[in-house]
Design a protein around this motif. Structure first.
Motif, PDB file in Angstrom:
ATOM      1  N   SER A   1       0.840  -1.204   0.000  1.00 43.54           N
ATOM      2  CA  SER A   1       0.000   0.000   0.000  1.00 43.54           C
ATOM      3  C   SER A   1       0.874   1.252   0.000  1.00 43.54           C
ATOM      4  N   ILE A   2       1.685   1.410  -1.053  1.00 49.32           N
ATOM      5  CA  ILE A   2       2.562   2.588  -1.115  1.00 49.32           C
ATOM      6  C   ILE A   2       1.730   3.842  -1.395  1.00 49.32           C
ATOM      7  N   ASN A   3       2.152   4.945  -0.833  1.00 49.74           N
ATOM      8  CA  ASN A   3       1.409   6.198  -1.001  1.00 49.74           C
ATOM      9  C   ASN A   3       1.720   6.843  -2.349  1.00 49.74           C
ATOM     10  N   PRO A   4       0.710   7.364  -3.046  1.00 52.49           N
ATOM     11  CA  PRO A   4       0.969   8.147  -4.267  1.00 52.49           C
ATOM     12  C   PRO A   4       1.739   9.406  -3.899  1.00 52.49           C
ATOM     13  N   GLU A   5       2.651   9.822  -4.761  1.00 51.82           N
ATOM     14  CA  GLU A   5       3.463  11.012  -4.508  1.00 51.82           C
ATOM     15  C   GLU A   5       2.748  12.272  -5.008  1.00 51.82           C
ATOM     16  N   GLY A   6       3.012  13.401  -4.321  1.00 53.75           N
ATOM     17  CA  GLY A   6       2.491  14.699  -4.756  1.00 53.75           C
ATOM     18  C   GLY A   6       0.993  14.841  -4.671  1.00 53.75           C
ATOM     19  N   ILE A   7       0.331  13.988  -3.891  1.00 56.46           N
ATOM     20  CA  ILE A   7      -1.128  14.004  -3.827  1.00 56.46           C
ATOM     21  C   ILE A   7      -1.623  15.357  -3.302  1.00 56.46           C
ATOM     22  N   ASN A   8      -2.723  15.824  -3.860  1.00 52.69           N
ATOM     23  CA  ASN A   8      -3.363  17.108  -3.508  1.00 52.69           C
ATOM     24  C   ASN A   8      -2.569  18.331  -3.971  1.00 52.69           C
TER      25      ASN A   8
ATOM     26  N   TYR B   1      -0.349  20.112  -7.682  1.00 53.53           N
ATOM     27  CA  TYR B   1      -0.221  20.009  -9.141  1.00 53.53           C
ATOM     28  C   TYR B   1       0.894  19.052  -9.540  1.00 53.53           C
ATOM     29  N   GLU B   2       1.759  18.682  -8.586  1.00 51.88           N
ATOM     30  CA  GLU B   2       2.856  17.762  -8.863  1.00 51.88           C
ATOM     31  C   GLU B   2       2.480  16.308  -8.611  1.00 51.88           C
ATOM     32  N   VAL B   3       1.200  16.020  -8.586  1.00 49.73           N
ATOM     33  CA  VAL B   3       0.732  14.666  -8.290  1.00 49.73           C
ATOM     34  C   VAL B   3       1.261  13.663  -9.308  1.00 49.73           C
ATOM     35  N   GLU B   4       1.495  12.466  -8.838  1.00 53.14           N
ATOM     36  CA  GLU B   4       2.015  11.377  -9.662  1.00 53.14           C
ATOM     37  C   GLU B   4       0.963  10.884 -10.653  1.00 53.14           C
ATOM     38  N   SER B   5       1.406  10.362 -11.783  1.00 51.53           N
ATOM     39  CA  SER B   5       0.469   9.762 -12.742  1.00 51.53           C
ATOM     40  C   SER B   5       0.191   8.318 -12.358  1.00 51.53           C
ATOM     41  N   LEU B   6      -0.937   7.796 -12.800  1.00 54.06           N
ATOM     42  CA  LEU B   6      -1.304   6.412 -12.512  1.00 54.06           C
ATOM     43  C   LEU B   6      -0.272   5.446 -13.097  1.00 54.06           C
ATOM     44  N   ILE B   7       0.235   5.764 -14.284  1.00 53.86           N
ATOM     45  CA  ILE B   7       1.236   4.904 -14.925  1.00 53.86           C
ATOM     46  C   ILE B   7       2.497   4.837 -14.066  1.00 53.86           C
ATOM     47  N   SER B   8       2.942   5.980 -13.560  1.00 52.79           N
ATOM     48  CA  SER B   8       4.121   6.026 -12.698  1.00 52.79           C
ATOM     49  C   SER B   8       3.881   5.224 -11.426  1.00 52.79           C
ATOM     50  N   TYR B   9       2.702   5.366 -10.848  1.00 46.95           N
ATOM     51  CA  TYR B   9       2.364   4.647  -9.612  1.00 46.95           C
ATOM     52  C   TYR B   9       2.426   3.136  -9.830  1.00 46.95           C
ATOM     53  N   MET B  10       1.889   2.676 -10.959  1.00 49.92           N
ATOM     54  CA  MET B  10       1.915   1.248 -11.254  1.00 49.92           C
ATOM     55  C   MET B  10       3.347   0.757 -11.466  1.00 49.92           C
ATOM     56  N   SER B  11       4.182   1.581 -12.109  1.00 49.26           N
ATOM     57  CA  SER B  11       5.580   1.165 -12.333  1.00 49.26           C
ATOM     58  C   SER B  11       6.326   1.069 -11.009  1.00 49.26           C
ATOM     59  N   ARG B  12       6.010   1.957 -10.063  1.00 50.04           N
ATOM     60  CA  ARG B  12       6.645   1.873  -8.744  1.00 50.04           C
ATOM     61  C   ARG B  12       6.156   0.652  -7.976  1.00 50.04           C
ATOM     62  N   LEU B  13       4.870   0.352  -8.111  1.00 49.63           N
ATOM     63  CA  LEU B  13       4.329  -0.859  -7.480  1.00 49.63           C
ATOM     64  C   LEU B  13       5.074  -2.094  -7.984  1.00 49.63           C
TER      65      LEU B  13
ATOM     66  N   GLU C   1      11.420  10.168  -3.312  1.00 51.73           N
ATOM     67  CA  GLU C   1      10.926   9.063  -4.139  1.00 51.73           C
ATOM     68  C   GLU C   1      10.885   9.521  -5.605  1.00 51.73           C
ATOM     69  N   THR C   2      11.463   8.740  -6.479  1.00 56.35           N
ATOM     70  CA  THR C   2      11.440   9.090  -7.905  1.00 56.35           C
ATOM     71  C   THR C   2      10.105   8.685  -8.513  1.00 56.35           C
ATOM     72  N   TYR C   3       9.441   9.662  -9.136  1.00 54.98           N
ATOM     73  CA  TYR C   3       8.165   9.373  -9.793  1.00 54.98           C
ATOM     74  C   TYR C   3       7.984  10.316 -10.968  1.00 54.98           C
TER      75      TYR C   3
ATOM     76  N   SER D   1      14.060  16.550 -16.670  1.00 51.94           N
ATOM     77  CA  SER D   1      15.304  15.916 -16.228  1.00 51.94           C
ATOM     78  C   SER D   1      15.775  16.468 -14.878  1.00 51.94           C
ATOM     79  N   LEU D   2      15.461  17.740 -14.598  1.00 52.92           N
ATOM     80  CA  LEU D   2      15.894  18.348 -13.340  1.00 52.92           C
ATOM     81  C   LEU D   2      15.043  17.856 -12.166  1.00 52.92           C
ATOM     82  N   CYS D   3      13.734  17.659 -12.388  1.00 52.71           N
ATOM     83  CA  CYS D   3      12.867  17.096 -11.341  1.00 52.71           C
ATOM     84  C   CYS D   3      13.360  15.713 -10.936  1.00 52.71           C
ATOM     85  N   LEU D   4      13.693  14.897 -11.932  1.00 54.38           N
ATOM     86  CA  LEU D   4      14.180  13.548 -11.661  1.00 54.38           C
ATOM     87  C   LEU D   4      15.516  13.599 -10.920  1.00 54.38           C
ATOM     88  N   GLU D   5      16.417  14.479 -11.371  1.00 56.28           N
ATOM     89  CA  GLU D   5      17.743  14.575 -10.745  1.00 56.28           C
ATOM     90  C   GLU D   5      17.643  15.031  -9.298  1.00 56.28           C
ATOM     91  N   GLU D   6      16.728  15.956  -9.013  1.00 55.84           N
ATOM     92  CA  GLU D   6      16.554  16.444  -7.644  1.00 55.84           C
ATOM     93  C   GLU D   6      16.070  15.329  -6.720  1.00 55.84           C
TER      94      GLU D   6
END
Length: 451
Positions: free
Chosen positions: A23-30, A32-44, A144-146, A132-137
Motif C-alpha cells: 500500500s505505497i502512497n501516491p506522490e504529490g497528492i493534492n 499540481y505535482e501529483v504522480e500519474s497512474l502509470i508512474s504509480y503502477m511502475s513503482r508498485l 521518491e522518484t516518480y 530531467s531536473l525534477c528527476l535529478e533532484e
C-alpha cells in the motif's frame, strides 16, 4: 468474554484492511505535482520485484470488471495506454482495481478522470515526457522518484516547477519511450534502462502564452486535486454561451468571425454536440484575461482587462496551410536555425513549435537538416556537461588547496563554506575524489566507509 469479543472484532478489522499489493502512497497528492497512474503502477511493480507488464498481467488484469480487457492486456502489451488513458469507463476500471489491490482510496487523483467534462481524446501525450531536473533532484535529495501527471498533458511543453523544456528522448540512447512499456521504471529509460535525470538544463524565458498555459494548468491541477465535484460534459457549452452573451450580446456569428472560428463549430460547442479542444478553452481564458479556474466557475471577466494581443493565438499559421506550403521556404528556415549562433541551440520540439509545421512535414521535406539540428543540440549539451564538470573540478581544487595551506583537513563542511557557487553533492563528491587522488590526500571519509 466481552474483552475476547472486542479482540476478535479488532483482529477481523485488521485482516480486512490488508492489501494484496504493497500500500505505497501516491506522490504529490493534492498538489499540481501529483504522480500519474502509470508512474504509480511502475513503482508498485518495482517494489514487488516484477516488471510492469507482469504486474498488469498477473494482478491488475484479474481485478478488472470488464472481462474483455484481460486478453487485450495479455496479448497487446505495447498499447496499455490505449486502455488506461482511454475512455473514462475503462480508466475508472483500472483505478478501482488498483484501489482494491493497494487499499489506497485516492488513486482517481492520479488520472484526469476528475477533468472528464473539460477534456477530449487528444489531451494526452502520445509518448513519455519528463523534466530531467525534477528527476535529478529526487535522486540528489533522496525523494521518491516518480513521474508527474502534468507531464502527460499534450499542451504542456515546459516543467511548471523549473521552466525547462520537457524531454522526450533518452540522453543515452536517443530513443523515445512509449507511455507504457512492460520494462518501464519511473525515472529510467524503458529502452536502455539508464537514468533520465540531469542537472545541466537551464530555465527558458517563456513567452506570455507559454507562461499562461503553464500557470493555468497548474491552477487547474491543484483545483481538481481538491475539488468536491466533477464538471459534466455541459460545462464547456455553458462557459462559451456566457462568453458569447457577454462579448457579442449573444451573436454567435460575430463571435465566430472575431476568433476565426467556423460558425457551425460555435453552435456545436454551445449545444454540446462536440467537445471544444482543451487548448482552445485555454486560449479563450488568455484572451479574456481570466484564469481557467475562474472561467470554470463562470465568474465575470472585465472588459477593460481583455488581452487583445492574444487574438493572434486564434490565427492559423501559413506553414500548416496546404495551399500556401513551400518546401523550399521550409528548408531555408531550417538552414537558418542550423547556422544560427543561438545558445542553447533549439531542440527539434522547439523548432516545430517555432516554425508552425507538423513534425512529419519537417522530416519529410528537411530530414537531413532536422538530423543536423538535433545533432547540434546533442553536441552542445555534451560540451556544456564537460565544461560544467571542469568548472566544478577547478573550484574544488582551488578550495582544497586553500584549506590545506591553512593547515586544516578539507572536510565537506569546510569546503562548502569556501565555495564561490553552490553545487550538488554527487557532482562535488566526484570532483573531490579526483582532487584527493591528484594531491595524494587521504580521503578519511572513504576510509571510514570501508571499515
Amino acid at each position: 468474554m466481552v474483552i475476547q469479543m472486542n479482540i476478535d472484532i479488532n483482529f477481523e478489522q485488521q485482516i480486512s484492511r490488508r492489501s494484496r499489493l504493497f500500500s505505497i502512497n501516491p506522490e504529490g497528492i493534492n498538489t499540481y505535482e501529483v504522480e500519474s497512474l502509470i508512474s504509480y503502477m511502475s513503482r508498485l511493480a518495482f517494489y514487488h520485484g516484477v516488471t510492469l507488464g507482469e504486474l498488469l498481467d498477473l494482478e491488475i488484469a484479474r481485478e478488472l470488471k470488464k472481462e474483455y480487457l484481460h486478453d487485450l492486456i495479455k496479448y497487446r502489451k505495447t498499447v496499455y495506454s490505449k486502455y488506461i488513458l482511454g475512455s473514462p469507463e475503462v480508466s475508472l476500471d483500472f483505478v478501482e482495481a488498483i484501489e482494491k489491490l493497494t487499499c489506497q482510496k485516492n488513486i482517481i487523483n492520479l488520472t484526469f478522470l476528475n477533468w472528464r467534462g473539460l477534456i477530449n481524446k487528444g489531451i494526452n501525450q502520445d509518448k513519455r515526457f519528463w523534466c530531467s531536473l525534477c528527476l535529478e533532484e529526487s535522486k540528489i535529495y533522496g525523494y521518491e522518484t516518480y513521474e508527474k501527471l502534468i507531464w502527460l498533458l499534450r499542451i504542456i511543453d515546459y516543467c511548471p516547477k523549473h521552466f525547462i523544456k520537457l524531454e522526450s528522448r533518452c540522453p543515452h540512447c536517443n530513443k523515445t519511450n512509449p507511455l507504457i512499456l512492460s520494462q518501464m521504471r519511473a525515472g529510467f529509460c524503458s529502452k536502455c534502462q539508464k537514468w533520465l535525470g540531469s542537472d545541466i538544463s537551464t530555465p527558458s524565458l517563456l513567452n506570455d502564452w507559454e507562461l499562461w498555459k503553464v500557470n493555468n494548468t497548474k491552477y487547474l491541477m491543484d483545483y481538481f486535486q481538491n475539488a468536491t465535484y466533477i464538471p459534466t460534459k455541459y460545462i464547456i457549452g455553458d462557459i462559451l454561451k456566457k462568453l458569447v452573451k457577454q462579448y457579442t450580446k449573444g451573436n454567435k456569428t460575430a463571435f465566430a468571425r472575431i476568433f476565426g472560428i467556423r460558425i457551425p463549430s460555435v453552435s456545436d460547442w454551445i449545444n454540446n454536440r462536440y467537445t471544444m479542444p482543451f487548448h482552445r478553452l485555454l486560449k479563450f481564458s488568455c484572451y479574456f484575461n481570466i484564469s481557467i479556474v475562474d472561467l470554470l466557475e463562470q465568474k465575470e471577466y472585465k472588459l477593460n482587462d481583455i488581452n487583445k494581443s492574444a487574438i493572434s493565438l486564434f490565427v492559423k499559421k501559413n506553414g500548416n496551410n496546404k495551399l500556401d506550403f513551400d518546401p523550399v521556404k521550409l528548408r531555408y528556415e531550417l538552414k537558418e536555425i542550423l547556422l544560427s549562433k543561438e545558445e542553447p541551440p533549439p531542440s527539434m520540439i522547439e523548432v516545430i513549435s517555432r516554425l508552425g509545421y507538423s513534425r512529419s512535414r519537417l522530416y519529410r521535406h528537411g530530414n537531413e537538416l532536422c538530423k543536423k539540428i538535433s545533432e547540434k543540440r546533442k553536441n552542445y549539451i555534451s560540451k556544456k556537461k564537460i565544461e560544467h564538470e571542469e568548472t566544478i573540478y577547478n573550484e574544488i581544487y582551488r578550495v582544497v588547496k586553500e584549506i590545506i595551506e591553512e593547515g586544516q583537513y578539507p572536510t565537506e563542511t569546510n569546503i562548502r563554506k569556501k565555495l564561490s557557487f553552490p553545487m550538488f553533492y554527487t557532482k562535488m563528491n566526484f570532483a573531490l575524489e579526483k582532487v584527493f587522488k591528484e594531491l595524494q590526500i587521504e580521503n578519511k571519509k572513504v576510509k571510514d566507509d570501508n571499515l
